[in-house]
Write an enzyme that holds these catalytic residues in place. Structure first.
Site, PDB file in Angstrom:
ATOM      1  N   GLY A 245       0.828  -1.206   0.000  1.00  0.00           N
ATOM      2  CA  GLY A 245       0.000   0.000   0.000  1.00  0.00           C
ATOM      3  C   GLY A 245       0.855   1.245   0.000  1.00  0.00           C
ATOM      4  O   GLY A 245       0.553   2.225   0.674  1.00  0.00           O
ATOM      5  N   ALA A 246       1.935   1.210  -0.791  1.00  0.00           N
ATOM      6  CA  ALA A 246       2.963   2.256  -0.696  1.00  0.00           C
ATOM      7  C   ALA A 246       2.855   3.341  -1.748  1.00  0.00           C
ATOM      8  O   ALA A 246       3.782   4.152  -1.902  1.00  0.00           O
ATOM      9  CB  ALA A 246       4.350   1.610  -0.758  1.00  0.00           C
TER      10      ALA A 246
ATOM     11  N   ALA B  52     -11.118  -6.261  11.298  1.00  0.00           N
ATOM     12  CA  ALA B  52      -9.868  -6.581  10.602  1.00  0.00           C
ATOM     13  C   ALA B  52      -8.663  -6.047  11.365  1.00  0.00           C
ATOM     14  O   ALA B  52      -7.643  -6.738  11.511  1.00  0.00           O
ATOM     15  CB  ALA B  52      -9.903  -6.014   9.186  1.00  0.00           C
ATOM     16  N   LYS B  53      -8.764  -4.827  11.855  1.00  0.00           N
ATOM     17  CA  LYS B  53      -7.622  -4.223  12.556  1.00  0.00           C
ATOM     18  C   LYS B  53      -7.378  -4.886  13.910  1.00  0.00           C
ATOM     19  O   LYS B  53      -6.224  -5.028  14.342  1.00  0.00           O
ATOM     20  CB  LYS B  53      -7.857  -2.724  12.726  1.00  0.00           C
ATOM     21  CG  LYS B  53      -7.804  -1.938  11.415  1.00  0.00           C
ATOM     22  CD  LYS B  53      -6.504  -2.154  10.665  1.00  0.00           C
ATOM     23  CE  LYS B  53      -6.296  -1.127   9.561  1.00  0.00           C
ATOM     24  NZ  LYS B  53      -5.039  -1.376   8.807  1.00  0.00           N
TER      25      LYS B  53
ATOM     26  N   TYR C 297     -13.891  -2.907   9.309  1.00  0.00           N
ATOM     27  CA  TYR C 297     -12.536  -2.367   9.485  1.00  0.00           C
ATOM     28  C   TYR C 297     -12.032  -2.609  10.906  1.00  0.00           C
ATOM     29  O   TYR C 297     -10.885  -3.018  11.117  1.00  0.00           O
ATOM     30  CB  TYR C 297     -12.574  -0.874   9.166  1.00  0.00           C
ATOM     31  CG  TYR C 297     -11.247  -0.159   9.128  1.00  0.00           C
ATOM     32  CD1 TYR C 297     -10.404  -0.295   8.034  1.00  0.00           C
ATOM     33  CD2 TYR C 297     -10.866   0.686  10.161  1.00  0.00           C
ATOM     34  CE1 TYR C 297      -9.199   0.395   7.980  1.00  0.00           C
ATOM     35  CE2 TYR C 297      -9.670   1.375  10.116  1.00  0.00           C
ATOM     36  CZ  TYR C 297      -8.842   1.228   9.026  1.00  0.00           C
ATOM     37  OH  TYR C 297      -7.649   1.920   8.974  1.00  0.00           O
TER      38      TYR C 297
ATOM     39  N   ASP D 240      -2.055  -7.704  -6.071  1.00  0.00           N
ATOM     40  CA  ASP D 240      -3.214  -7.723  -5.187  1.00  0.00           C
ATOM     41  C   ASP D 240      -2.821  -8.578  -3.983  1.00  0.00           C
ATOM     42  O   ASP D 240      -2.626  -9.791  -4.113  1.00  0.00           O
ATOM     43  CB  ASP D 240      -4.401  -8.342  -5.921  1.00  0.00           C
ATOM     44  CG  ASP D 240      -5.644  -8.487  -5.064  1.00  0.00           C
ATOM     45  OD1 ASP D 240      -5.571  -8.265  -3.838  1.00  0.00           O
ATOM     46  OD2 ASP D 240      -6.701  -8.866  -5.626  1.00  0.00           O
ATOM     47  N   VAL D 241      -2.691  -7.950  -2.816  1.00  0.00           N
ATOM     48  CA  VAL D 241      -2.186  -8.680  -1.648  1.00  0.00           C
ATOM     49  C   VAL D 241      -3.128  -9.779  -1.187  1.00  0.00           C
ATOM     50  O   VAL D 241      -2.731 -10.651  -0.407  1.00  0.00           O
ATOM     51  CB  VAL D 241      -1.881  -7.729  -0.467  1.00  0.00           C
ATOM     52  CG1 VAL D 241      -0.761  -6.763  -0.820  1.00  0.00           C
ATOM     53  CG2 VAL D 241      -3.131  -6.999   0.004  1.00  0.00           C
TER      54      VAL D 241
END
Length: 254
Positions: A14-15, A158-159, A155, A64-65
């Protein structure tokens, strides 16, 4: 362990912008060769060019991770072109905010897939290189939303999951000289937070000022604040720090 003869290799997912771009540039300044990974290679080119313009070494990679084959191919390419990656910063993320009763299956699946599956796949692919080197650093980007946040059931879940993942990695990989830690940013000025303000129908300047006023240090965070913390966690000096979640939020929870 003495200084390596060639630069250690770091991957930042995501850089293309925001926290990921700031982190990639900081690690390059610290002397790492950096693989700048994003969904599209073209999107990562700007960060790569900024690193190279400052005298660093970088490689832009598209993947795509959440796709296992793409992740393995990306890590293999990085190992071949830059060298074996021994630092991994799992930063790639998306939001699909909505209240629970309005949240669709896809809203849930996309967010969990990118954050959790993506971090799992990237770590599984990269850890072999760390174990072979008997040295490695993994940093996962969590969030203060892991503590619960209205409109972010996907979210937040997930976090929070990334925090458990991090602690398990620390237990499993520590004997190989690999540390794993998580950073939980608070309110950081990025395109993602700007999008949140837009979704809420808020003027950005007013929204930022309101959020900053609630933060004990009385300012909004910047991507560089997170990049500095990553820099510490991947350093030689942080070798006895593992399995931790560091809230970088200008206060206990903001």
């Amino acid at each position: 362990m003495g200084a390596p003869s060639s630069p250690r290799v770091a991957i930042v997912t995501g850089a293309a912008g925001g926290i990921g771009a700031a982190t990639a540039q900081r690690l390059a300044a610290d002397g790492f060769a950096v693989a700048v990974l994003d969904l599209e290679e073209a999107a990562a080119a700007g960060t790569r060019e900024a690193i190279e313009a400052a005298g660093g070494t970088a490689l832009a990679v598209g993947a795509d991770v959440s796709d296992a084959a793409q992740v393995q191919a990306a890590v293999d390419r990085i190992a071949a072109e830059l060298g074996p990656p021994v630092v991994l910063v799992n930063n790639a993320g998306v939001t699909r905010d909505n209240l629970l009763f309005r949240m669709t299956d896809d809203d849930w699946d996309v967010v969990v897939r990118v954050h959790l599956r993506g971090s799992f796949l990237m770590t599984r692919a990269a850890q072999k290189h760390m174990i072979d080197a008997r040295w490695g650093r993994i940093v996962n980007l969590s969030s203060t939303s892991a503590l619960g946040n209205r409109g972010q059931a996907n979210y937040s879940t997930a976090k929070a999951g990334l925090q458990g993942f991090t602690k398990t990695l620390a237990v499993e990989l520590g004997k190989f000289g690999v540390t794993a830690n998580a950073i939980a940013p608070g309110f950081i000025v990025t395109e993602m937070t700007r999008a949140t303000a837009a979704r809420l129908g808020r003027d950005w300047a007013e929204y930022e000022a309101e959020r900053a006023a609630a933060i004990p240090v009385n300012r909004a965070g910047r991507p560089e604040d997170i990049a500095h913390t990553v820099s510490f966690l991947v350093s030689e000096g942080a070798g006895f720090v593992s399995g931790q979640v560091i809230y970088v939020a200008g206060g206990p929870r903001t």
